[in-house]
Design an enzyme around this catalytic site. Structure first.
Site, PDB file in Angstrom:
ATOM      1  N   HIS A   1      31.256  52.217  45.153  1.00 30.73           N
ATOM      2  CA  HIS A   1      30.596  50.966  45.529  1.00 30.73           C
ATOM      3  C   HIS A   1      30.250  50.988  47.014  1.00 30.73           C
ATOM      4  CE1 HIS A   1      29.813  46.622  44.815  1.00 30.73           C
ATOM      5  NE2 HIS A   1      30.069  46.524  46.110  1.00 30.73           N
TER       6      HIS A   1
ATOM      7  N   ASP B   1      32.698  35.651  40.492  1.00 33.33           N
ATOM      8  CA  ASP B   1      32.042  36.290  41.635  1.00 33.33           C
ATOM      9  C   ASP B   1      30.555  35.942  41.665  1.00 33.33           C
ATOM     10  OD1 ASP B   1      31.782  38.143  43.908  1.00 33.33           O
ATOM     11  OD2 ASP B   1      30.568  39.278  42.495  1.00 33.33           O
TER      12      ASP B   1
ATOM     13  N   ARG C   1      28.011  31.539  48.469  1.00 31.00           N
ATOM     14  CA  ARG C   1      28.206  32.091  49.828  1.00 31.00           C
ATOM     15  C   ARG C   1      26.863  32.447  50.453  1.00 31.00           C
ATOM     16  NH1 ARG C   1      31.295  37.109  48.589  1.00 31.00           N
ATOM     17  NH2 ARG C   1      31.049  37.546  50.796  1.00 31.00           N
TER      18      ARG C   1
ATOM     19  N   SER D   1      35.304  39.939  46.394  1.00 29.45           N
ATOM     20  CA  SER D   1      34.072  40.043  45.610  1.00 29.45           C
ATOM     21  C   SER D   1      33.879  41.481  45.106  1.00 29.45           C
ATOM     22  CB  SER D   1      32.886  39.609  46.486  1.00 29.45           C
ATOM     23  OG  SER D   1      31.667  40.014  45.942  1.00 29.45           O
TER      24      SER D   1
ATOM     25  N   LYS E   1      34.922  43.081  40.990  1.00 28.58           N
ATOM     26  CA  LYS E   1      33.940  43.782  40.131  1.00 28.58           C
ATOM     27  C   LYS E   1      34.449  45.179  39.775  1.00 28.58           C
ATOM     28  CE  LYS E   1      30.437  42.885  42.962  1.00 28.58           C
ATOM     29  NZ  LYS E   1      30.079  41.739  43.782  1.00 28.58           N
TER      30      LYS E   1
HETATM   31  N1  URA Z   1      28.915  43.245  48.208  1.00 27.52           N
HETATM   32  C1  URA Z   1      29.569  42.517  47.261  1.00 27.52           C
HETATM   33  O1  URA Z   1      29.640  42.900  46.105  1.00 27.52           O
HETATM   34  N2  URA Z   1      30.126  41.357  47.643  1.00 27.52           N
HETATM   35  C2  URA Z   1      30.101  40.898  48.898  1.00 27.52           C
HETATM   36  O2  URA Z   1      30.640  39.852  49.174  1.00 27.52           O
HETATM   37  C3  URA Z   1      29.400  41.661  49.876  1.00 27.52           C
HETATM   38  C4  URA Z   1      28.833  42.838  49.498  1.00 27.52           C
END
Ligand code: URA
Length: 437
Positions: A82, A161, A168, A183, A187
């Protein structure tokens, strides 16, 4: 329990307990807690922060807010990667086939681009015919058969999320370490892979601009992953300069293909090799140097490119564009930006450059905006290069002729020039290893 009391507690800088965090996430996901109370709480978190325990609780509550992927039917070690978001970041398109060609299992769900940052799903969809929506059965079958499948996030994964991120985004609360960590990691935990490699971007094109903050974020995420039983490693990398030379969906696929062919930009290739080595060494339990040798080998022998083609074919994409990238559709307009003066490029504001590509049609400002896969920017000169006034420094691609002037202005204003050569910037700042390493 009352949401009012939870907001007040965090506003006053106190620590929330597990039950309070669960109450908030459950209530916000099922709609019983309204947006205005959730916004107040996230703003309080933004200013008061969270302890490691609170951040882990928040992550777990968010991960459990929806479906958790069960990858136990996959035969072999599963690995996910990620990036916290950057400009020109096409690394997933490169590292996923590299590690799959080495025998790791990549069962990956990726996101779409938002704001100045791009998303892997949009990039893959720029390959004609490529499908990013597959049933869970087909997803698992493809991973078992060819070792790799990259799809869009399922509607049921981490609904908390999705709602919180959107909130946000419109309340200026993205740049908070506990909120980003929870966040991202919610995931990754819900995605189900046993091994996780995180690319924490730091600089003008990233949500995190400061290196100390990036280190804190990386350590927080590695701890959360390790505590949840996933072997997690992170790399903190430079996002003061866009990654590679191509920005925009089709353009980034073309640059990814170049790297998989063993050609292309040195910095991009180096970052991909570092990420892929971490993924492979984690899966196989071997040291980084040995992993790196095999990573380079699998690119050199063409096996990684072949794996990419296998994935494209399995997901309905037109493989012929990989052999001949001139088959990709081209924008109606191609416009060269010329250097406004002599000198070294001493700084590029990567965020502004990302915004210029959005203006050309390559990204979206709002979640449901359409995008033009062909649109984008090819950088000709980057930070550290000397330019003569009037020589081309970037090429804009777009169907929107009336947006060229605005994008050009944004691009030029994103650059700073100097008479002396600027100090070379590091690409990789730090690697934060899993405690199990
Ligand atoms: N990427 C994400 O998945 N979440 C965030 O809050 C910032 C970047």
């Amino acid at each position: 329990m009352r949401m009012y009391d939870i907001i007040k507690k965090k506003r006053d800088g106190e620590e929330l307990n597990t039950a309070e965090i669960d109450f908030f996430i459950k209530g916000y996901t099922d709609g019983s807690i309204p947006d205005y109370q959730a916004s107040a709480l996230i703003m309080a978190i933004f200013f008061s922060g969270m302890t490691a325990r609170e951040t882990t609780d928040l992550t777990l509550a968010m991960a459990r807010s929806g479906e958790m992927m069960d990858l136990s039917l996959i035969d072999g070690e599963t690995v996910d990667k990620h990036s916290t978001g950057g400009v020109g970041d096409k690394t997933t398109l490169i590292v996923a086939p590299i590690v799959a060609a080495l025998g790791c299992k990549v069962a990956k769900m990726s996101g779409r681009g938002l704001g100045h940052t791009g998303g892997t799903v949009d990039k893959l969809e720029s390959i004609p015919g490529f499908k990013v929506e597959l049933s869970p059965e087909r997803f698992l079958k493809q991973v078992n058969e060819i070792g790799i499948c990259v799809i869009g996030q399922s509607g049921n994964l981490t609904p908390a999320d999705k709602k919180l991120y959107a909130l946000r985004d419109v309340t200026a609360c993205i740049e908070s370490i506990p909120l980003i960590a929870s966040s991202v990691m919610s995931k990754k935990l819900a995605g189900g892979s046993q091994h996780i490699v995180l690319d924490v971007k730091c600089g003008s094109g990233a949500f995190i601009k400061d290196l100390e903050d990036a280190k804190e974020l990386a350590v927080a995420m590695v701890k959360i992953g390790d505590m949840a039983g996933r072997k997690t490693n992170a790399v903190i990398t430079n996002m003061d300069i866009p990654l590679g030379y191509y920005i925009g969906n089709t353009l980034e696929v073309i640059e990814a293909i170049e790297i998989l062919k063993g050609e292309g930009c040195k910095d991009l290739k180096e970052l991909c090799f570092v990420l892929a080595s971490l993924m492979y060494s984690s899966c196989k339990g071997i040291d980084l140097n040995s992993a790196r040798k095999e990573v380079e080998e699998v690119v050199l022998t063409g096996k990684a490119l072949l794996k990419f083609k296998e994935m494209v074919k399995a997901q309905g994409g037109d493989v012929s564009v990989i052999d001949d990238v001139s088959k990709f559709e081209e924008s109606l307009h191609r416009y060269e930006i010329k250097a406004p003066r002599d000198g070294y490029i001493s700084r590029m504001n990567a965020e502004q450059i990302g915004i210029a590509s959005v203006v050309l049609g390559a990204g979206r400002e709002k979640k449901d905006d359409p995008i033009d896969y062909k649109a984008g920017i090819v950088l000709v000169k980057k930070t550290g290069d000397y330019v003569n006034k009037g020589e081309p420094i970037a090429i804009l691609f777009t169907d929107l002729k009336d947006k060229i002037a605005e994008a050009e202005k944004l691009y030029i204003n994103a650059l700073k020039f100097s008479a002396s050569k600027p100090k070379k910037q590091s690409l990789i700042y730090k690697i934060v290893r899993s405690i199990s390493e």
